[in-house]
Design an enzyme around this catalytic site. Structure first.
Site, mmCIF file in Angstrom:
data_model
loop_
_atom_site.group_PDB
_atom_site.id
_atom_site.type_symbol
_atom_site.label_atom_id
_atom_site.label_comp_id
_atom_site.label_asym_id
_atom_site.label_seq_id
_atom_site.Cartn_x
_atom_site.Cartn_y
_atom_site.Cartn_z
ATOM 1 N N ASN A 149 59.075 6.063 38.643
ATOM 2 C CA ASN A 149 60.099 6.716 37.830
ATOM 3 C C ASN A 149 61.452 6.243 38.363
ATOM 4 O OD1 ASN A 149 61.856 8.425 36.535
ATOM 5 N ND2 ASN A 149 61.134 10.314 37.519
ATOM 6 N N TRP A 150 62.040 5.319 37.630
ATOM 7 C CA TRP A 150 63.303 4.746 38.112
ATOM 8 C C TRP A 150 64.474 5.701 37.936
ATOM 9 C CZ3 TRP A 150 63.654 -1.192 36.627
ATOM 10 C CH2 TRP A 150 62.837 -1.912 37.496
ATOM 11 N N LYS A 151 64.294 6.764 37.183
ATOM 12 C CA LYS A 151 65.390 7.699 36.901
ATOM 13 C C LYS A 151 66.592 6.910 36.366
ATOM 14 C CE LYS A 151 63.360 10.749 40.238
ATOM 15 N NZ LYS A 151 63.506 11.851 41.164
ATOM 16 N N HIS B 271 60.029 16.590 33.367
ATOM 17 C CA HIS B 271 60.421 16.351 34.761
ATOM 18 C C HIS B 271 61.365 17.480 35.194
ATOM 19 C CE1 HIS B 271 62.197 14.571 38.311
ATOM 20 N NE2 HIS B 271 61.148 13.766 38.351
ATOM 21 N N GLU C 76 63.986 17.455 36.792
ATOM 22 C CA GLU C 76 65.412 17.170 36.600
ATOM 23 C C GLU C 76 65.832 17.429 35.152
ATOM 24 O OE1 GLU C 76 65.287 13.247 38.329
ATOM 25 O OE2 GLU C 76 64.899 14.165 40.281
ATOM 26 N N GLU D 202 54.529 17.981 40.740
ATOM 27 C CA GLU D 202 55.689 17.596 41.548
ATOM 28 C C GLU D 202 56.404 18.840 42.056
ATOM 29 O OE1 GLU D 202 57.119 13.402 40.518
ATOM 30 O OE2 GLU D 202 58.107 14.756 39.144
ATOM 31 N N GLY E 202 62.743 13.740 46.044
ATOM 32 C CA GLY E 202 63.954 13.089 46.535
ATOM 33 C C GLY E 202 64.478 13.664 47.839
ATOM 34 N N SER F 72 58.476 12.496 47.016
ATOM 35 C CA SER F 72 58.612 11.736 48.271
ATOM 36 C C SER F 72 57.325 11.026 48.684
ATOM 37 C CB SER F 72 59.126 12.639 49.399
ATOM 38 O OG SER F 72 60.396 13.171 49.066
ATOM 39 N N GLY G 31 59.405 8.219 42.696
ATOM 40 C CA GLY G 31 60.817 7.992 42.404
ATOM 41 C C GLY G 31 61.389 6.940 43.338
ATOM 42 N N GLY G 32 61.979 7.394 44.427
ATOM 43 C CA GLY G 32 62.694 6.516 45.367
ATOM 44 C C GLY G 32 61.928 5.256 45.747
HETATM 45 P P1 PGA Z 1 60.750 10.944 44.639
HETATM 46 O O1 PGA Z 1 60.781 11.344 43.080
HETATM 47 O O2 PGA Z 1 59.546 10.078 44.836
HETATM 48 O O3 PGA Z 1 62.039 10.200 44.869
HETATM 49 O O4 PGA Z 1 60.672 12.210 45.415
HETATM 50 C C1 PGA Z 1 59.592 11.682 42.405
HETATM 51 C C2 PGA Z 1 59.937 12.083 41.001
HETATM 52 O O5 PGA Z 1 60.970 12.725 40.776
HETATM 53 O O6 PGA Z 1 59.180 11.769 40.067
#
Ligand code: PGA
Length: 257
Positions: free
Chosen positions: A13-15, A99, A101, A171, A177, A217, A238-239
């Site tokens: 997930n590149w956001k 998600h 966010e 999640e 994050g 994470s 994500g990251g």
């Molecule tokens: P993260 O993000 O791996 O940076 O914690 C995961 C996500 O939000 O899907």
């Protein structure tokens, strides 16, 4: 993981990161780092404007393209929105919905998540439905109740045939994050419960067949332990999906038995 009954999926997930011009070098490095034989499906969910470039670059190394959000409406006067039909038309195979966010910064509720998942299914795009508790909810021992509610609401009105094309991602919000991963045991407990909820709603077979991912994470170091859990069928990353070598290492971690 349980490869006998269900697919393993590693989805990045590149956001709101990266630029179209970075895709080619990223994918070249990823291709060089990815294991030669693959034990999972690999997806990268990019910002919508980068979808065409990712589809082009992804073909060469069997990486499917996903989106990060979709409109719940079919078409019409919804300025700024992108419909499920438009995503499918562009070649998108997967789309994240719900998600945390989106829930937090855009006020998305469970009914909207359900409507978006249905819009995707109606257009042949696989929804990756995200659920997960906040730190306060975990500390108040509300995790199972809350996640159960989210899963039931997200799947409301989705048929057993459609469920086969759904993926659920657990999640925990406090792990996204933050560098603070859920322990493999904590993640397994909730993923097992999610499967139990699906079993109550649809029966044993669909529950056994649905892929449930962990996100929060996940990285090259902790992936193997998380993926070794019986009810964790992959990751939403994500990251670590922004670094080709790290992402490839997570893909490689699915090769364990
Ligand atoms: P993260 O993000 O791996 O940076 O914690 C995961 C996500 O939000 O899907």
């Amino acid at each position: 993981m349980n490869r006998k009954y269900r697919k393993t999926v590693i989805a990045g997930n590149w956001k709101m990161n990266m630029l179209s011009s970075q895709i080619k070098p990223f994918m070249e490095e990823l291709k060089a780092s990815l294991p030669k034989t693959r034990s999972c499906d690999v997806v990268l969910c990019t910002p919508a404007v980068m979808v065409p470039a990712m589809i082009k670059a992804g073909k060469d190394c069997k990486v499917a393209t996903g989106a990060q959000d979709v409109s719940c409406f079919d078409k019409g006067a919804y300025t700024g929105e992108i419909s499920a039909e438009q995503l499918a038309d562009a070649g998108v195979k997967y789309c994240i919905v719900g998600h945390s966010e989106r829930r937090e910064y855009h006020g998305e509720d469970d009914m909207l998540v359900n409507a978006k998942a249905k819009a995707l299914l109606a257009n042949g795009v696989q929804p990756i439905i995200c659920v997960g508790e906040s730190l306060e909810q975990r500390e108040m021992d509300l995790t199972m109740e809350y996640v159960t509610y989210q899963v039931k609401a997200a799947l409301g009105g989705i048929t057993a045939a459609q469920l086969r094309r759904c993926i659920i991602a657990y999640e925990p919000i406090w792990a996204i994050g933050t560098g603070r991963t859920a322990t493999a045991q904590q993640a397994q407990e909730v993923c097992e419960e999610i499967r139990a909820v699906v079993r109550k709603m649809y029966g044993a077979r669909p529950a056994r067949a649905i892929s449930i991912l962990y996100g929060g994470s996940m990285n090259a170091k902790n992936a193997a332990e998380l993926l070794a859990q019986p009810d964790i069928d992959g990751g939403l990353i994500g990251g670590a999906s922004l670094k080709p070598a790290d992402f490839a290492a997570i893909v490689a971690a699915t090769a364990q038995e």
